[in-house]
Design a protein around this motif. Sequence first.
Motif, PDB file in Angstrom:
ATOM      1  N   TYR B  41      60.372  52.250  41.265  1.00 49.66           N
ATOM      2  CA  TYR B  41      60.178  52.248  42.714  1.00 49.66           C
ATOM      3  C   TYR B  41      59.370  53.483  43.140  1.00 49.66           C
ATOM      4  CZ  TYR B  41      61.332  51.643  47.663  1.00 49.66           C
ATOM      5  OH  TYR B  41      61.254  51.462  49.017  1.00 49.66           O
ATOM      6  N   LEU B  44      55.740  53.360  42.311  1.00 51.92           N
ATOM      7  CA  LEU B  44      54.963  52.510  43.217  1.00 51.92           C
ATOM      8  C   LEU B  44      54.683  53.234  44.530  1.00 51.92           C
ATOM      9  CD1 LEU B  44      56.798  49.120  42.553  1.00 51.92           C
ATOM     10  CD2 LEU B  44      54.582  49.850  41.672  1.00 51.92           C
ATOM     11  N   THR B  48      50.936  54.454  45.919  1.00 52.95           N
ATOM     12  CA  THR B  48      50.440  54.117  47.252  1.00 52.95           C
ATOM     13  C   THR B  48      49.992  55.372  47.991  1.00 52.95           C
ATOM     14  OG1 THR B  48      52.040  52.312  47.309  1.00 52.95           O
ATOM     15  CG2 THR B  48      50.988  52.918  49.396  1.00 52.95           C
ATOM     16  N   LEU B  49      50.830  56.402  47.954  1.00 60.48           N
ATOM     17  CA  LEU B  49      50.522  57.619  48.715  1.00 60.48           C
ATOM     18  C   LEU B  49      49.326  58.361  48.146  1.00 60.48           C
ATOM     19  CD1 LEU B  49      54.126  59.021  49.311  1.00 60.48           C
ATOM     20  CD2 LEU B  49      52.673  57.788  50.927  1.00 60.48           C
ATOM     21  N   CYS B  51      46.741  56.875  46.348  1.00 58.84           N
ATOM     22  CA  CYS B  51      45.575  56.020  46.143  1.00 58.84           C
ATOM     23  C   CYS B  51      45.327  55.671  44.687  1.00 58.84           C
ATOM     24  CB  CYS B  51      44.326  56.644  46.764  1.00 58.84           C
ATOM     25  SG  CYS B  51      43.011  55.439  46.989  1.00 58.84           S
ATOM     26  N   LEU B  53      45.184  52.918  43.409  1.00 61.48           N
ATOM     27  CA  LEU B  53      45.138  51.536  43.887  1.00 61.48           C
ATOM     28  C   LEU B  53      43.861  50.838  43.420  1.00 61.48           C
ATOM     29  CD1 LEU B  53      46.153  52.250  47.612  1.00 61.48           C
ATOM     30  CD2 LEU B  53      47.657  51.417  45.799  1.00 61.48           C
ATOM     31  N   GLY B  67      39.760  48.500  51.807  1.00 55.76           N
ATOM     32  CA  GLY B  67      40.902  48.624  52.708  1.00 55.76           C
ATOM     33  C   GLY B  67      41.724  47.368  52.879  1.00 55.76           C
ATOM     34  N   VAL B  68      41.353  46.278  52.206  1.00 52.52           N
ATOM     35  CA  VAL B  68      42.181  45.068  52.282  1.00 52.52           C
ATOM     36  C   VAL B  68      42.561  44.627  50.870  1.00 52.52           C
ATOM     37  CG1 VAL B  68      41.003  44.318  54.398  1.00 52.52           C
ATOM     38  CG2 VAL B  68      40.298  43.380  52.207  1.00 52.52           C
ATOM     39  N   GLY B  69      43.708  43.967  50.757  1.00 55.59           N
ATOM     40  CA  GLY B  69      44.140  43.400  49.477  1.00 55.59           C
ATOM     41  C   GLY B  69      44.317  44.425  48.382  1.00 55.59           C
ATOM     42  N   LEU B  70      44.957  45.539  48.715  1.00 51.06           N
ATOM     43  CA  LEU B  70      45.118  46.600  47.722  1.00 51.06           C
ATOM     44  C   LEU B  70      46.453  46.466  46.992  1.00 51.06           C
ATOM     45  CD1 LEU B  70      43.884  49.480  50.016  1.00 51.06           C
ATOM     46  CD2 LEU B  70      42.649  48.503  48.088  1.00 51.06           C
ATOM     47  N   VAL B  71      46.438  46.846  45.725  1.00 51.53           N
ATOM     48  CA  VAL B  71      47.652  46.826  44.913  1.00 51.53           C
ATOM     49  C   VAL B  71      47.590  48.024  43.971  1.00 51.53           C
ATOM     50  CG1 VAL B  71      46.631  45.355  43.113  1.00 51.53           C
ATOM     51  CG2 VAL B  71      49.103  45.312  43.472  1.00 51.53           C
ATOM     52  N   HIS B  72      48.755  48.503  43.552  1.00 50.64           N
ATOM     53  CA  HIS B  72      48.774  49.655  42.644  1.00 50.64           C
ATOM     54  C   HIS B  72      48.084  49.298  41.326  1.00 50.64           C
ATOM     55  CE1 HIS B  72      51.753  48.348  39.610  1.00 50.64           C
ATOM     56  NE2 HIS B  72      52.137  47.537  40.586  1.00 50.64           N
ATOM     57  N   ASP B 417      51.549  44.789  39.256  1.00 51.32           N
ATOM     58  CA  ASP B 417      51.824  43.955  40.429  1.00 51.32           C
ATOM     59  C   ASP B 417      53.251  44.138  40.935  1.00 51.32           C
ATOM     60  OD1 ASP B 417      50.942  42.251  42.380  1.00 51.32           O
ATOM     61  OD2 ASP B 417      51.534  40.445  41.302  1.00 51.32           O
ATOM     62  N   GLY B 418      53.758  45.381  40.839  1.00 49.39           N
ATOM     63  CA  GLY B 418      55.098  45.675  41.372  1.00 49.39           C
ATOM     64  C   GLY B 418      56.235  45.303  40.452  1.00 49.39           C
ATOM     65  N   ASN B 419      55.938  44.654  39.312  1.00 52.44           N
ATOM     66  CA  ASN B 419      56.984  44.271  38.361  1.00 52.44           C
ATOM     67  C   ASN B 419      56.855  45.111  37.101  1.00 52.44           C
ATOM     68  OD1 ASN B 419      57.765  42.047  40.053  1.00 52.44           O
ATOM     69  ND2 ASN B 419      55.908  41.014  39.324  1.00 52.44           N
TER      70      ASN B 419
END
Lengths: 477, 477
Positions: B41, B44, B48-49, B51, B53, B67-72, B417-419
């Motif tokens: 957690y 992630l 984000t904080l 960048c 990304l 600036g759109v559709g960003l993921v780690h 993807d967060g998993n």
Amino acid sequence: MSQPLTLSSAVVQEAEDDSSPKPSLFDYHSIDQKLLQNIVYDSLVWSTLNCLLVGDKSVQRSGTVPGVGLVHLPLSLLPGPFPESHWKQACELAPIFNELVDRVSLDGQFLQESLSRTKKADEFTSRLLDIHAKMLQINKKEDIRMGIVRSDYMIDEKTKSLLQIEMNTISTSFALIGCLMTGLHRSLLSQYGKFLGLDSNRVPANNAVDQSAEALAKAWSEFNNPRAAILVVVQVEERNMDGQAISIVYFRAGYTPKDYPSESVSYMNSEWRARLMMEQSSAIKCPTISYHLVGTKKVQQELAKPGVLERTPFIRESGKAWDHGDFDETVEGLGSGVISYSSLWSLEDSDIVKKAIESPELFVMKPQREGGGNNIYGDDLRKTLLKLQEAGSEEDAAYILMQRIFPATYPAILVRDGNWNTGHVIAEAGIFGTYLRNKDKIIINNESGYMVRTKVSTSYEGGVLPGFGVVDTVYLT
Amino acid sequence: MSQPLTLSSAVVQEAEDDSSPKPSLFDYHSIDQKLLQNIVYDSLVWSTLNCLLVGDKSVQRSGTVPGVGLVHLPLSLLPGPFPESHWKQACELAPIFNELVDRVSLDGQFLQESLSRTKKADEFTSRLLDIHAKMLQINKKEDIRMGIVRSDYMIDEKTKSLLQIEMNTISTSFALIGCLMTGLHRSLLSQYGKFLGLDSNRVPANNAVDQSAEALAKAWSEFNNPRAAILVVVQVEERNMDGQAISIVYFRAGYTPKDYPSESVSYMNSEWRARLMMEQSSAIKCPTISYHLVGTKKVQQELAKPGVLERTPFIRESGKAWDHGDFDETVEGLGSGVISYSSLWSLEDSDIVKKAIESPELFVMKPQREGGGNNIYGDDLRKTLLKLQEAGSEEDAAYILMQRIFPATYPAILVRDGNWNTGHVIAEAGIFGTYLRNKDKIIINNESGYMVRTKVSTSYEGGVLPGFGVVDTVYLT
């Protein structure tokens, strides 16, 4: 011999050609479309690199899993105009309001009396008052008191006067977003200001985040226990309550009934019991229950009554020296309406209620608790007032009436989800203040920064804007 | 009297209880699952904080609108083990390789000869050699030369030796990602290292981004024209070529035929013509055409031949003082295989080709240009070699053969993807070096940082890893 390598583009040539036409201030129609697209593009890149990001609601897991489904914050591409004199006035008032919050917080009787009718109508405020009453009963003293507050302002279009909308004393948010927006606008104007006729130095500096952190750090120092932690109360269940000493309880949550969900199950384990325990403890509270109560709209409405600000001990405390020598005069000025909470009234005031039923378009009706978005306007306002009159109950004490402000609008370029649109917006500017004292020693009392929220004016309903979605900064004019 | 407020949790207690069992190094099975979830957690949130990304391919506009559709970024949760002695060796070699690149770049005849057969087989290399030949013809001198290079290494499991996979001299990427990953891992270990038995100081510091920027800034100073700009060549059409002086041309693109798409339309407007113009100019090139050629695998294969590194002027330049007194000895060491490019061979070497057809599992066949992902393994390698032998053409010159390395694997927690998932991975560590000289004066020659890419070993095919997807750092053991 090698030749020098050279490069040019329309942009570079424009920069060197001083005779090229400059758009007049904030007239985005005259901005070259290619240039505008470059500025938008750069704003999106900057937002990504500097984490001016939020979870994209259209991505399923964005609200629960960090690092997925991120999108730039909806933003205003350029700062909005704001008269410099009003800006200075608002900034200078920050430490005055900090001090005022502190002084009012010390007058327990005033807080209890001001909210006595509200107590009967609103369960949440009643709970806060119960805790407050218990602290009065045990004569609880808070030597170290800290405030992170934010006063929100609008400029009334007709009178051109600065009007305070409200003062926030708990979980004052948008400090980080405000600072990031300042960074974005200053960066964009540093690069493109010459083409727009705008100077990045006219966007005021913003230290809201650093100053808030400094206030927490200094409060921690004053607590004087190197092993003590800072507890941040957030909107997720967290209840581990023995073992580690706590120096400061910072309430990022606790300002809405939703943050106290488990009372119905068992009071012994409830969030209210935890709040009481925190209040009883020797930890520094940011805010104390008293500071929290000062932030209610009802108390602010009481403070706006003629003569209330002048009462002891808010402005005159005999035999005590205050850091702000001109504090008394300033507060007297506030009371006499030079700058004031825009006019606020209790629903006990039958003349005002009558007037509001006749001309609802001139008023806004607000629940006196924190958290916007529940304001009542127009015909709904009239109907609600009539219903309350008929019922004759104490329920009217849960609301206040406020003069509806008609702020000036300005043209803006709004960037959302990677796309941009133009429109006229109204803005609410919030000035942050931080405050820290230990007994008679004032350690911090300053204006620390700002944030500006805008909304397209066509959907504006007046008063505190519901659902602000776009952030901005100011450009001093 | 007020009571102190205290707090504890399982985590805090664990921290203070030194007798609690610590997981053995990198044995993630023994990590408490709740703790692991907290670390994931936090990784992630940190991503984000800060960048760390990328654009999420599943979001339509993520590749075109910032600036759109960003993921780690896909990442390895914890650093991978790396023997400290090998790490030191790799870092110490960085300035040696910087210097080697520079010296080899000065031997135009060697570069042309090494690539003479490749020229016939590969149109792209042929174009580069044409530009290089023109520069030799006009006797073009580059007084100021700068390099941002990266040497990639693996550790061979059997011999436990450090083997250089390749050296990159153009558009050396991952400096930023490497630095961000170092920040993430150091942050996670600062917070959770005590529960994992890991010390954040064992993750080496990483200055790759700052050092690259400093090299550009210092090169700009050496160019000594305060009005001159830095031109960054990127993978989008940008061709504005008169008016603004250019001090440095930084090639973020230009290393693949795809970056030169318009030749078929008109040579006069082609990217090749622009590349020639840049090379002819007095601007500093990062890299020069010579540096670019040194980075080809064919030249690196030639350098790995016995006796080649020892030839003049790579290691012995009589009457000149070098900053690195031990340079000659070190390079002799490189040549004699203490540390070397892992064994590389030309396809002209019929003995090796025969061996590779017999035992393809011990070899990797690579196109000699930049950009991985096109390697040939196993039965395909055997078939390709047989086909080339049959054809008897010069096409074999477009490839080199390389000893297949079997690196050690280590257990890792991969977050995408967060998993998160666990698996055994192999890693390739890249060490950055920056280099700047003006005539005889070496201004910068250092090891500047690193990046590590990992891949789940089950899908590993050997050699340069195709489709590296997960970044990591190292933990010195």
